[in-house]
Design an enzyme around this catalytic site. Sequence first.
Site, PDB file in Angstrom:
ATOM      1  N   SER A   1       0.830  -1.213   0.000  1.00  0.00           N
ATOM      2  CA  SER A   1       0.000   0.000   0.000  1.00  0.00           C
ATOM      3  C   SER A   1       0.865   1.265   0.000  1.00  0.00           C
ATOM      4  CB  SER A   1      -0.887   0.007   1.244  1.00  0.00           C
ATOM      5  OG  SER A   1      -0.082  -0.143   2.400  1.00  0.00           O
TER       6      SER A   1
ATOM      7  N   CYS B   1       2.574  -7.071   1.880  1.00  0.00           N
ATOM      8  CA  CYS B   1       1.652  -6.363   2.769  1.00  0.00           C
ATOM      9  C   CYS B   1       0.841  -7.416   3.506  1.00  0.00           C
ATOM     10  CB  CYS B   1       0.745  -5.473   1.913  1.00  0.00           C
ATOM     11  SG  CYS B   1      -0.562  -4.678   2.866  1.00  0.00           S
TER      12      CYS B   1
ATOM     13  N   THR C   1      -1.622  -6.896   5.573  1.00  0.00           N
ATOM     14  CA  THR C   1      -3.032  -6.510   5.607  1.00  0.00           C
ATOM     15  C   THR C   1      -3.749  -7.019   4.354  1.00  0.00           C
ATOM     16  OG1 THR C   1      -2.281  -4.541   6.783  1.00  0.00           O
ATOM     17  CG2 THR C   1      -4.555  -4.538   6.050  1.00  0.00           C
TER      18      THR C   1
ATOM     19  N   CYS D   1       3.635  -6.166   9.965  1.00  0.00           N
ATOM     20  CA  CYS D   1       3.281  -5.193   8.927  1.00  0.00           C
ATOM     21  C   CYS D   1       4.610  -4.809   8.291  1.00  0.00           C
ATOM     22  CB  CYS D   1       2.607  -3.976   9.537  1.00  0.00           C
ATOM     23  SG  CYS D   1       2.505  -2.537   8.439  1.00  0.00           S
TER      24      CYS D   1
HETATM   25  N1  DGL Z   1       2.400  -2.544   4.877  1.00  0.00           N
HETATM   26  C1  DGL Z   1       1.082  -3.009   5.202  1.00  0.00           C
HETATM   27  C2  DGL Z   1       1.151  -4.358   5.927  1.00  0.00           C
HETATM   28  O1  DGL Z   1       2.134  -5.083   5.823  1.00  0.00           O
HETATM   29  C3  DGL Z   1       0.138  -2.160   5.986  1.00  0.00           C
HETATM   30  C4  DGL Z   1       0.054  -0.710   5.912  1.00  0.00           C
HETATM   31  C5  DGL Z   1      -1.370  -0.232   5.648  1.00  0.00           C
HETATM   32  O2  DGL Z   1      -2.218  -0.188   6.597  1.00  0.00           O
HETATM   33  O3  DGL Z   1      -1.614   0.100   4.498  1.00  0.00           O
HETATM   34  O4  DGL Z   1       0.227  -4.747   6.591  1.00  0.00           O
END
Ligand code: DGL
Length: 273
Positions: free
Chosen positions: A12, A75, A77, A189
């Site tokens: 993201s 990511c 998420t 994250c």
């Molecule tokens: N980098 C994303 C992850 O690994 C999360 C950041 C977001 O909330 O966009 O979960």
Amino acid sequence: MRQRPVIVIFDSGFGGLSVLGAVRAARPDCDFIYCADDAAFPYGRLSEEAMTARVLTVFDRLVAEFAPDLAVIACNTASTIALSALRASFELPFVGTVPAVKPAAEASQSRVIAVLATAATVRREYTRALIERFASHCHVELVGSVHLAELAEAKLRGESVADGAILAEIAPCFVEVEGRRTDQLVLGCTHYPLLADHIARLAPWPVALVDPAPAIARRVDALLARGGSAGPPAVPQLDGIAVFTGRVAEGDAEKLVLKAYGVGGFTLMHLPL
Ligand code: DGL
């Protein structure tokens, strides 16, 4: 497959940069496209339906433009919810990123581990199933952070972020259970490894920070046949493409961040969505 396979690293925002370096080091025979869906950042705030639809839309464009040989969803998420939809929709192999609960539970001496992730990842059934499956012998402190990914982006851009703001997000990870303390902190994250120095400095006691990037690089390496020529591409402008759906790459601070993480030589592209 092309002579130099093409790998998409997707996140993201800047978080995927913590994965890009490890994968690039493992596969110098590949070309890379770094894609940040920064127009929709942070994903942690989107509903599951909205995020899945968004990721599918971005990949429709990426596949049409670049026909990658493999994609890394760098990511947590997005991976914990959209990976099956991606695999069902596109033929290329996808490597996901999920909280590294298994290695942390295996390495823990105190049997107290913490998993720090976005509030969305913490809510996911997928994350709870990982804990049940691999860490049932441990006390697992599951901590949802609302602000840390955004703080990471701000900090990297050189904006002033108070130590106290970072500490407030990580403090709940440090617990004592029957005289045993957290000794492994899973960075669930991909933005958080970018703050590893700060987290280590602000931690009330030393813990191992568990970053999934090396395991992701090994998985990519196992899935993708070797290309022809190792080393940098003969034509420098083919040293990767960085795609942003918003305007992030246009600011000077953002360019410095990208350069610091080895994206400096990449061609920047704006993919409005
Ligand atoms: N980098 C994303 C992850 O690994 C999360 C950041 C977001 O909330 O966009 O979960």
